[in-house]
Design a protein around this motif. Structure first.
Motif, short mmCIF file in Angstrom:
data_model
loop_
_atom_site.label_atom_id
_atom_site.label_comp_id
_atom_site.label_asym_id
_atom_site.label_seq_id
_atom_site.Cartn_x
_atom_site.Cartn_y
_atom_site.Cartn_z
N TYR A 1 0.85 -1.18 0.00
CA TYR A 1 0.00 0.00 0.00
C TYR A 1 0.89 1.23 0.00
O TYR A 1 1.99 1.20 0.56
N ARG A 2 0.37 2.30 -0.59
CA ARG A 2 1.13 3.55 -0.46
C ARG A 2 0.21 4.75 -0.32
O ARG A 2 -0.90 4.77 -0.86
N LEU A 3 0.68 5.69 0.44
CA LEU A 3 0.03 6.99 0.61
C LEU A 3 1.00 8.03 0.07
O LEU A 3 2.21 7.96 0.35
N ILE A 4 0.50 8.97 -0.73
CA ILE A 4 1.32 10.13 -1.12
C ILE A 4 0.45 11.37 -0.95
O ILE A 4 -0.65 11.44 -1.53
N GLU A 5 0.92 12.30 -0.16
CA GLU A 5 0.16 13.54 0.05
C GLU A 5 1.14 14.71 0.13
O GLU A 5 2.34 14.52 0.32
N ARG A 6 0.58 15.91 0.04
CA ARG A 6 1.41 17.09 0.20
C ARG A 6 1.66 17.33 1.69
O ARG A 6 0.82 17.04 2.52
N LEU A 7 2.84 17.90 1.99
CA LEU A 7 3.20 18.19 3.37
C LEU A 7 3.93 19.53 3.41
O LEU A 7 4.87 19.75 2.64
N TRP A 8 3.47 20.42 4.29
CA TRP A 8 4.11 21.74 4.40
C TRP A 8 5.22 21.67 5.43
O TRP A 8 4.99 21.38 6.59
N LEU A 9 6.43 21.96 4.97
CA LEU A 9 7.61 21.84 5.82
C LEU A 9 8.24 23.21 6.06
O LEU A 9 9.43 23.31 6.33
#
Lengths: 70, 170
Positions: free
Chosen positions: B129-137
């Motif tokens: 399974y994979r999750l890909i999301e945007r992340l504010w760093l």
């Protein structure tokens, strides 16, 4: 550079000047270090672990600098 | 290789739980990085510049990340190139998910493929399974966060191989 707090302070200060979100890097580096079985002194890390930590810092800073350049 | 979109609620086993936990956190924090982010040591952060042709530039590789295990310690400064060189077809096949996430999609997928381990004569099915999301760093643009975990079927296969290795050794 043996004390974790000094390391974090120095790194955070350096990155804060490099790009807008540099302060977030402090929490990021802390999170990385906390993954190493509670080690808190730089001397406790193996050479491989040190390389891994430094490479991760280097790569994320490069990525954020490029993001800032647009 | 098959890539299927999966509702995270339907992801089973421990892998599914980990992905649901990270997704819930990202929704709760509006996708902003905080040091208490769950699964931090299993994730990978990549550039938001995702063309869909290749895996984007990789910024952070969690010490317990699946991709690090797969790469068996190849840990240079340009991780994305290392993956591309090792398996160009894999690179191309999985790149699309990063491009969609860069556009703002929350990507949840089941990836099924067959690999031939070095020295093996037969293929082994691999599924994760994979999750890909945007992340504010902190920077003006977000990065992408990717959590990839073997499914429970894959986990059992892994245990079987370990068992077999153990029997052969004795």
């Amino acid at each position: 550079m043996t004390d974790l707090q000094t390391f974090l302070d120095n790194e955070a200060e350096a990155y804060a000047d490099m790009f807008e979100g540099g302060y977030v890097i402090r929490g990021f580096i802390r999170s990385i270090i906390e993954g190493y079985d509670g080690k808190s002194d730089w001397r406790e890390f193996t050479p491989e672990e040190r390389s891994e930590i430094i490479l991760n810092c280097h790569r994320i800073v490069e990525l954020l600098r490029r993001a800032e350049e647009g | 290789m098959h890539i299927k979109r999966v509702d995270p609620a339907n992801m089973t086993g421990l892998a599914g739980q980990h992905i649901q936990e990270l997704d819930a956190y990202l929704r709760q924090t509006d996708s902003a990085f905080r040091p208490d982010m769950p699964q931090f040591h299993r994730v990978v952060f990549t550039s938001i510049k995702a063309s869909g042709d290749h895996i984007p530039q990789i910024g952070y590789v969690g010490k317990n990340s699946y991709i690090k295990e797969v790469m068996e310690g190849q840990f240079g400064s340009d991780f994305a190139s290392a993956i591309r060189n090792q398996d160009p077809q894999f690179d191309q096949a999985v790149a699309g998910g990063f491009a969609r996430a860069a556009q703002g999609d929350r990507v949840f997928e089941l990836v099924e493929m067959e690999v031939t381990p070095p020295g093996a004569l037969t293929n082994i099915p691999v599924s994760y399974y994979r999750l890909i999301e945007r992340l504010w760093l902190g920077a003006p643009q977000p990065v992408l966060v990717n959590l990839t975990l073997p499914t429970s079927a894959q986990f059992h296969e892994h245990l079987f191989l370990l068992d077999r290795a153990h029997l052969t050794a004795n």
